[in-house]
Write an enzyme that holds these catalytic residues in place. Structure first.
Site, short mmCIF file in Angstrom:
data_model
loop_
_atom_site.label_atom_id
_atom_site.label_comp_id
_atom_site.label_asym_id
_atom_site.label_seq_id
_atom_site.Cartn_x
_atom_site.Cartn_y
_atom_site.Cartn_z
N GLY A 32 18.59 -5.78 -0.09
CA GLY A 32 18.84 -7.16 -0.48
C GLY A 32 17.63 -8.06 -0.63
O GLY A 32 17.55 -8.84 -1.55
N LYS A 38 -2.49 -2.38 7.40
CA LYS A 38 -2.88 -3.79 7.36
C LYS A 38 -1.95 -4.59 6.47
O LYS A 38 -1.35 -4.08 5.56
CB LYS A 38 -4.30 -3.90 6.81
CG LYS A 38 -5.37 -3.51 7.79
CD LYS A 38 -5.17 -4.13 9.17
CE LYS A 38 -5.17 -5.65 9.14
NZ LYS A 38 -4.79 -6.22 10.45
N ASP A 50 0.88 -1.17 0.00
CA ASP A 50 0.00 0.00 0.00
C ASP A 50 0.92 1.22 0.00
O ASP A 50 1.61 1.47 0.99
CB ASP A 50 -0.87 -0.05 1.27
CG ASP A 50 -1.76 1.19 1.41
OD1 ASP A 50 -1.59 2.14 0.62
OD2 ASP A 50 -2.60 1.19 2.33
N TYR A 61 -5.41 -0.29 16.85
CA TYR A 61 -5.56 1.05 17.41
C TYR A 61 -6.06 0.85 18.83
O TYR A 61 -6.94 0.03 19.06
CB TYR A 61 -6.69 1.83 16.70
CG TYR A 61 -6.32 2.49 15.41
CD1 TYR A 61 -5.92 1.74 14.32
CD2 TYR A 61 -6.43 3.87 15.29
CE1 TYR A 61 -5.63 2.36 13.13
CE2 TYR A 61 -6.14 4.49 14.09
CZ TYR A 61 -5.74 3.73 13.01
OH TYR A 61 -5.46 4.33 11.83
N ASP A 98 -7.88 -7.34 0.86
CA ASP A 98 -7.66 -6.04 1.51
C ASP A 98 -8.48 -5.98 2.79
O ASP A 98 -9.56 -6.56 2.88
CB ASP A 98 -8.07 -4.91 0.57
CG ASP A 98 -7.62 -3.55 1.11
OD1 ASP A 98 -6.52 -3.47 1.67
OD2 ASP A 98 -8.38 -2.57 0.96
N LYS A 99 -7.93 -5.26 3.79
CA LYS A 99 -8.54 -5.09 5.12
C LYS A 99 -8.56 -6.39 5.90
O LYS A 99 -9.51 -6.72 6.60
CB LYS A 99 -9.96 -4.50 5.04
CG LYS A 99 -10.07 -3.25 4.21
CD LYS A 99 -9.29 -2.07 4.76
CE LYS A 99 -9.41 -0.86 3.86
NZ LYS A 99 -8.14 -0.55 3.15
N GLN A 110 2.98 4.22 2.80
CA GLN A 110 2.74 3.69 4.17
C GLN A 110 3.38 2.33 4.45
O GLN A 110 3.77 2.07 5.57
CB GLN A 110 1.24 3.69 4.51
CG GLN A 110 0.44 2.52 3.99
CD GLN A 110 -0.93 2.41 4.66
OE1 GLN A 110 -1.65 3.37 4.84
NE2 GLN A 110 -1.31 1.19 5.01
N TYR A 137 1.51 -0.01 15.08
CA TYR A 137 0.55 -0.11 13.98
C TYR A 137 1.00 0.72 12.79
O TYR A 137 1.29 1.89 12.91
CB TYR A 137 -0.84 0.38 14.43
CG TYR A 137 -1.81 0.34 13.29
CD1 TYR A 137 -2.26 -0.88 12.79
CD2 TYR A 137 -2.24 1.50 12.66
CE1 TYR A 137 -3.12 -0.94 11.72
CE2 TYR A 137 -3.12 1.45 11.58
CZ TYR A 137 -3.55 0.22 11.12
OH TYR A 137 -4.39 0.16 10.05
#
Ligand code: F6R
Ligand code: MG
Ligand code: MG
Length: 366
Positions: A104, A231, A12, A347, A132-133, A95, A228
């Site tokens: 490497g 994902k 992402d 979170y 995703d998620k 991100q 965090y």
């Protein structure tokens, strides 16, 4: 002919809008760079796609798994696409790139990686799953069903080529250890571990003769970065037909809409919805979690395809069920088990709230 390597590397590097999808300029840039790599002879073929906010590079080459040049190529593409994302001020630009410079091997640097090397069969159907998620363990249940559950995979019972069963490679993503289980003999031992997908993830599946059947990405970003950072949104590559499950047996587990972790703020359980590519755009409460499946036939390493495997009305009922489950879970708001258990949430305000209230907690009367 040397063996072919099938590499899926994803990251992402910026979402459009928020974390819901991918801006086409990132995909165009990735395609342009992979075309140049193909012209140089570094890779045989490629396909670029996206699932939610994840940029997915599907590549074939003859350099083997963990190849430094291939990993560097992917890293450079993600870094250049991050620049594009920054110009457009896309959300969370860069991100997943947890390091400043490539060193490497892209593993452990943020992007997800699933690679396998094999001799291409007379006809070689391969399905690439991208989600995703959600996180690495999301493939545990479908891989178990594909390769070990006779109620899912008829071939385990009635195909002489598959009757011997498969071997599962399971990783402990926290302790960095692995173990192999031979199935069906060790089914119950296997399930003791893979039923806890936040800790144990099926990394690969092999036929009993050692031939690779499936491989997944098992990177856990939070464990790499120690905090965090987004994902894991894993990928999984599965070879089909012949000594492996049929295409339909490989897709069948996704009719279940099983619960996975990773919805909203990486802190909620939700049903995994199988969707065609144009619907891989998680928007409701940043979800529900999505999975796409692209099918290819390989021809001397060239990717013939893709076919959008979930673009089929036979998955409508699974999608409907996902929406039903999503409504039901959402009704439970901030209560477990919609919300993840405390130590799994990505979170949390717990330390701050605890600190503020620390004087107000009193001992219970005797
Ligand atoms: C991202 C995800 C989202 C975000 C949420 C908050 O993959 O799961 O649900 O966690 O949108 O994002 P930030 O903290 O970036 O505002
Ligand atoms: Mg994102
Ligand atoms: Mg994502």
């Amino acid at each position: 002919m040397t063996k072919i390597t099938f590499s899926v590397i994803k990251a992402d590097v910026g979402g459009f809008v928020g974390h819901s999808s991918m801006h086409k300029s990132l995909m165009e840039k990735a395609e342009e760079l992979l075309e140049a790599a193909q012209a140089q002879g570094l890779i045989v073929d490629f396909h670029v796609t996206s699932c939610g906010d994840d940029l997915e590079l599907i590549m074939t080459h003859r350099r083997g798994v963990d190849n430094e040049e291939i990993h560097r190529l992917a890293w450079d593409i993600f870094a250049i696409c991050t620049e594009v994302a920054r110009q457009l001020k896309l959300y969370g630009a860069g991100q997943d790139l947890l390091a400043d410079a490539f060193s490497g091997n892209i593993k452990g640097m943020g992007p997800g990686v699933a690679e396998m090397e094999f001799e291409e069969r007379k006809a070689e159907p391969v399905i690439v799953f991208m989600a995703d998620k959600t996180s690495a363990g999301a493939w545990n249940l479908p891989l178990y069903k594909m390769f070990a559950d006779p109620f899912n995979t008829a071939g385990l019972v009635i195909a002489p080529t598959m009757h011997a069963g498969f071997r599962f490679e399971v990783h402990d993503v926290k302790e960095h250890k692995r173990v192999f289980f031979s199935c069906p003999e060790e089914l119950y031992d296997l399930l003791v571990f893979i039923g806890a997908p936040s800790r144990y993830a099926v990394k690969a599946v092999y036929a009993k003769d050692g031939e690779i059947a499936a491989v997944s990405s098992t990177q856990r970003l939070a464990l790499i970065a120690g905090r965090y950072v987004g994902k894991d949104d894993p990928v999984c590559v599965v070879r089909c037909q012949g000594q492996f499950p049929a295409v339909g047996e490989v897709l069948e587990p996704f009719t279940m809409a099983h619960l996975v972790e990773g919805w909203m703020r990486g802190s909620h359980h939700g049903p995994l919805m199988p969707v065609p590519i144009h619907e891989a755009t998680p928007s409701r409460f940043d979800g529900p979690p999505r999975v796409i499946a692209l099918g290819f036939q390989l021809a001397d390493g060239h990717l013939i395809g893709p076919r959008d495997m979930f673009a089929d009305p036979s998955f409508d009922e699974a999608r409907r069920r996902c929406n039903f489950i999503a409504d039901y879970l959402r009704g439970q708001g901030p209560f477990e088990p919609h919300r993840l258990p405390m130590d799994e949430m990505e979170y949390t305000t717990l330390p701050q709230v605890m600190e503020r209230l620390k004087e107000r907690w009193e001992d219970l009367p005797e």
